[in-house]
Motif scaffolding. Sequence first.
Motif, PDB file in Angstrom:
ATOM      1  N   ALA A  68      50.208  29.376  47.196  1.00 17.70           N
ATOM      2  CA  ALA A  68      50.827  28.626  48.291  1.00 17.70           C
ATOM      3  C   ALA A  68      49.888  28.545  49.489  1.00 17.70           C
ATOM      4  CB  ALA A  68      52.141  29.283  48.699  1.00 17.70           C
ATOM      5  N   LEU A  69      49.235  29.671  49.807  1.00 19.06           N
ATOM      6  CA  LEU A  69      48.294  29.687  50.920  1.00 19.06           C
ATOM      7  C   LEU A  69      47.144  28.715  50.674  1.00 19.06           C
ATOM      8  CD1 LEU A  69      47.121  30.925  53.538  1.00 19.06           C
ATOM      9  CD2 LEU A  69      46.076  32.689  52.113  1.00 19.06           C
ATOM     10  N   ALA A  70      46.585  28.737  49.474  1.00 20.10           N
ATOM     11  CA  ALA A  70      45.475  27.840  49.145  1.00 20.10           C
ATOM     12  C   ALA A  70      45.902  26.379  49.243  1.00 20.10           C
ATOM     13  CB  ALA A  70      44.950  28.153  47.742  1.00 20.10           C
ATOM     14  N   SER A  71      47.111  26.093  48.777  1.00 22.71           N
ATOM     15  CA  SER A  71      47.611  24.725  48.830  1.00 22.71           C
ATOM     16  C   SER A  71      47.730  24.238  50.273  1.00 22.71           C
ATOM     17  CB  SER A  71      48.969  24.639  48.127  1.00 22.71           C
ATOM     18  OG  SER A  71      49.510  23.338  48.212  1.00 22.71           O
ATOM     19  N   ILE A  72      48.254  25.084  51.137  1.00 23.20           N
ATOM     20  CA  ILE A  72      48.423  24.725  52.549  1.00 23.20           C
ATOM     21  C   ILE A  72      47.067  24.518  53.234  1.00 23.20           C
ATOM     22  CG2 ILE A  72      49.185  25.613  54.799  1.00 23.20           C
ATOM     23  CD1 ILE A  72      51.459  27.030  53.228  1.00 23.20           C
ATOM     24  N   LYS A  73      46.104  25.382  52.900  1.00 19.49           N
ATOM     25  CA  LYS A  73      44.804  25.342  53.558  1.00 19.49           C
ATOM     26  C   LYS A  73      43.842  24.334  52.939  1.00 19.49           C
ATOM     27  CE  LYS A  73      43.692  27.918  56.383  1.00 19.49           C
ATOM     28  NZ  LYS A  73      43.776  27.855  57.874  1.00 19.49           N
ATOM     29  N   GLY A  74      44.213  23.753  51.811  1.00 16.40           N
ATOM     30  CA  GLY A  74      43.312  22.821  51.140  1.00 16.40           C
ATOM     31  C   GLY A  74      42.201  23.506  50.372  1.00 16.40           C
ATOM     32  N   TRP A  75      42.434  24.767  49.972  1.00 13.33           N
ATOM     33  CA  TRP A  75      41.466  25.525  49.192  1.00 13.33           C
ATOM     34  C   TRP A  75      41.880  25.518  47.721  1.00 13.33           C
ATOM     35  CZ3 TRP A  75      42.331  30.289  52.819  1.00 13.33           C
ATOM     36  CH2 TRP A  75      41.699  30.072  54.049  1.00 13.33           C
ATOM     37  N   GLN A  76      40.938  25.805  46.848  1.00 11.08           N
ATOM     38  CA  GLN A  76      41.228  26.011  45.433  1.00 11.08           C
ATOM     39  C   GLN A  76      41.388  27.504  45.176  1.00 11.08           C
ATOM     40  OE1 GLN A  76      41.584  23.898  42.475  1.00 11.08           O
ATOM     41  NE2 GLN A  76      42.394  25.908  41.931  1.00 11.08           N
ATOM     42  N   LEU A  77      42.516  27.897  44.597  1.00 12.15           N
ATOM     43  CA  LEU A  77      42.697  29.303  44.232  1.00 12.15           C
ATOM     44  C   LEU A  77      42.155  29.555  42.839  1.00 12.15           C
ATOM     45  CD1 LEU A  77      43.802  32.194  44.598  1.00 12.15           C
ATOM     46  CD2 LEU A  77      45.958  31.390  43.632  1.00 12.15           C
ATOM     47  N   GLU A  78      41.287  30.564  42.727  1.00 13.15           N
ATOM     48  CA  GLU A  78      40.876  31.102  41.439  1.00 13.15           C
ATOM     49  C   GLU A  78      41.417  32.528  41.369  1.00 13.15           C
ATOM     50  OE1 GLU A  78      36.589  28.744  40.997  1.00 13.15           O
ATOM     51  OE2 GLU A  78      36.652  30.941  41.021  1.00 13.15           O
ATOM     52  N   PHE A  79      42.269  32.775  40.393  1.00 12.87           N
ATOM     53  CA  PHE A  79      42.908  34.085  40.256  1.00 12.87           C
ATOM     54  C   PHE A  79      42.533  34.642  38.893  1.00 12.87           C
ATOM     55  CE2 PHE A  79      46.340  37.154  39.698  1.00 12.87           C
ATOM     56  CZ  PHE A  79      46.509  37.661  40.988  1.00 12.87           C
ATOM     57  N   TYR A  80      41.833  35.778  38.897  1.00  7.83           N
ATOM     58  CA  TYR A  80      41.286  36.344  37.675  1.00  7.83           C
ATOM     59  C   TYR A  80      42.192  37.453  37.132  1.00  7.83           C
ATOM     60  CZ  TYR A  80      37.098  33.702  38.776  1.00  7.83           C
ATOM     61  OH  TYR A  80      36.216  32.677  39.041  1.00  7.83           O
ATOM     62  N   VAL A  81      42.436  37.409  35.830  1.00  6.43           N
ATOM     63  CA  VAL A  81      43.295  38.382  35.156  1.00  6.43           C
ATOM     64  C   VAL A  81      42.571  38.882  33.906  1.00  6.43           C
ATOM     65  CG1 VAL A  81      45.384  37.227  35.992  1.00  6.43           C
ATOM     66  CG2 VAL A  81      44.477  36.638  33.739  1.00  6.43           C
ATOM     67  N   ASP A  82      42.989  40.036  33.404  1.00 10.04           N
ATOM     68  CA  ASP A  82      42.380  40.546  32.171  1.00 10.04           C
ATOM     69  C   ASP A  82      42.655  39.598  31.011  1.00 10.04           C
ATOM     70  OD1 ASP A  82      41.199  42.847  33.228  1.00 10.04           O
ATOM     71  OD2 ASP A  82      43.080  43.963  33.100  1.00 10.04           O
ATOM     72  N   ARG A  83      43.911  39.213  30.871  1.00  8.38           N
ATOM     73  CA  ARG A  83      44.298  38.304  29.794  1.00  8.38           C
ATOM     74  C   ARG A  83      45.607  37.621  30.141  1.00  8.38           C
ATOM     75  NH1 ARG A  83      48.294  40.693  26.684  1.00  8.38           N
ATOM     76  NH2 ARG A  83      47.902  39.280  24.940  1.00  8.38           N
ATOM     77  N   ILE A  84      45.871  36.498  29.501  1.00  5.69           N
ATOM     78  CA  ILE A  84      47.139  35.796  29.650  1.00  5.69           C
ATOM     79  C   ILE A  84      47.811  35.801  28.283  1.00  5.69           C
ATOM     80  CG2 ILE A  84      48.285  33.654  30.336  1.00  5.69           C
ATOM     81  CD1 ILE A  84      45.708  32.918  31.864  1.00  5.69           C
ATOM     82  N   PRO A  85      48.954  36.449  28.134  1.00  8.91           N
ATOM     83  CA  PRO A  85      49.617  36.486  26.827  1.00  8.91           C
ATOM     84  C   PRO A  85      49.863  35.075  26.290  1.00  8.91           C
ATOM     85  CG  PRO A  85      50.676  37.984  28.373  1.00  8.91           C
ATOM     86  CD  PRO A  85      49.710  37.164  29.176  1.00  8.91           C
ATOM     87  N   SER A  86      49.742  34.921  24.994  1.00 12.20           N
ATOM     88  CA  SER A  86      49.903  33.596  24.386  1.00 12.20           C
ATOM     89  C   SER A  86      51.286  33.018  24.652  1.00 12.20           C
ATOM     90  CB  SER A  86      49.645  33.677  22.877  1.00 12.20           C
ATOM     91  OG  SER A  86      50.504  34.631  22.265  1.00 12.20           O
ATOM     92  N   TRP A  87      52.320  33.882  24.672  1.00 12.69           N
ATOM     93  CA  TRP A  87      53.675  33.377  24.907  1.00 12.69           C
ATOM     94  C   TRP A  87      53.826  32.825  26.317  1.00 12.69           C
ATOM     95  CZ3 TRP A  87      56.294  35.447  28.956  1.00 12.69           C
ATOM     96  CH2 TRP A  87      55.925  36.716  29.394  1.00 12.69           C
ATOM     97  N   LEU A  88      53.064  33.417  27.267  1.00 14.65           N
ATOM     98  CA  LEU A  88      53.144  32.952  28.645  1.00 14.65           C
ATOM     99  C   LEU A  88      52.404  31.629  28.801  1.00 14.65           C
ATOM    100  CD1 LEU A  88      54.153  33.567  31.495  1.00 14.65           C
ATOM    101  CD2 LEU A  88      52.036  34.851  31.897  1.00 14.65           C
ATOM    102  N   LYS A  89      51.291  31.476  28.105  1.00 16.25           N
ATOM    103  CA  LYS A  89      50.577  30.199  28.122  1.00 16.25           C
ATOM    104  C   LYS A  89      51.452  29.084  27.556  1.00 16.25           C
ATOM    105  CE  LYS A  89      45.776  31.796  27.683  1.00 16.25           C
ATOM    106  NZ  LYS A  89      44.557  31.749  26.829  1.00 16.25           N
ATOM    107  N   GLU A  90      52.166  29.407  26.480  1.00 16.66           N
ATOM    108  CA  GLU A  90      52.992  28.395  25.809  1.00 16.66           C
ATOM    109  C   GLU A  90      54.242  28.061  26.607  1.00 16.66           C
ATOM    110  OE1 GLU A  90      53.718  30.210  22.070  1.00 16.66           O
ATOM    111  OE2 GLU A  90      51.616  30.093  21.415  1.00 16.66           O
ATOM    112  N   SER A  91      54.808  29.053  27.289  1.00 11.13           N
ATOM    113  CA  SER A  91      56.026  28.826  28.073  1.00 11.13           C
ATOM    114  C   SER A  91      55.875  29.476  29.442  1.00 11.13           C
ATOM    115  CB  SER A  91      57.252  29.408  27.344  1.00 11.13           C
ATOM    116  OG  SER A  91      57.419  28.832  26.078  1.00 11.13           O
TER     117      SER A  91
END
Length: 300
Positions: A68-91
């Motif tokens: 939300a902050l990036a959207s308001i400021k006109g910045w691109q958010l890059e958020f790094y995670v160890d992994r994204i579960p396949s079920w979360l990617k799908e839904s």
Amino acid sequence: MKLANSPVTQHVFDGIPFFLKRDDQLHGHFSGNKARKLMSLLAYDDPKITHLIGYGSPQANSLLSLAALASIKGWQLEFYVDRIPSWLKESPNGNYRGALDLGAKVIAMADICAESTHPADFIHKHRQDENHLLVPEGGRSPIAEEGVKTLADEILTWSRFHQEKPLAVALPAGTGTTALYLHKHLHRHGIEVLTCPCVGGESYLVSQFEELGETRHPTILTRDQKHHFGKLYEQDYRVWQSLLEQTHIEFDLLYDPMMWRCLQTWYPQNADKQLLYIHQGGILGNESMLPRYQRKYDLR
């Protein structure tokens, strides 16, 4: 944009009378303590900044707030995670879905690095320059103090008209940043701040405090049984459910039950104190937590 002056309501839970500071009613995307921690960045003015950089869990409350902050400021958010579960990617759901809707890029280390690399190490090596603004995991940074001081000032103003007993302010801790800065600005007024370690043990929480350079710390409440962050405990769900039934307010499923279980032990010896609980928001995360509880414990 409402980022301050949240209301205070009065309740009773399992015989514990308490006031509730409704920071969950601040801006929908800047929920609770993240609104306070990121407040100073709304006024951050550096034309060289093009990207906001963060890391943590794909369902972290901070992910949505940073998006939300990036959207308001006109910045691109890059958020790094160890992994994204396949079920979360799908839904996509919860904070992950909300962040994607706001244009965030959620990047799994497994997709960009052949070797196991911690997100913080990758960021410091590849994404730290004058165009990238880094916010540490959970907002554990001195940038959070300004907004948390605003919360402390609101509590002080409220207490002058409503305090009948010695006041204790309670809130659970991830990195403990909010609790630490609240203590810094309230202890001189005789107001105790209570917290509990939800991510690690007491020693971990103290180390987080010390990294921010503060020598005076809030009171840390703990339970005898070890509590693993993110693990599903049926008693946590039962406490959360009882809070909802008795107060008609939805709390966060990941942090609040642990704090309330500690307060259930603390209160009988401290009934002479007036309790003010800080609702730090984060309830969008319940969208993913609730189905997990329902599946594991066959809850309806």
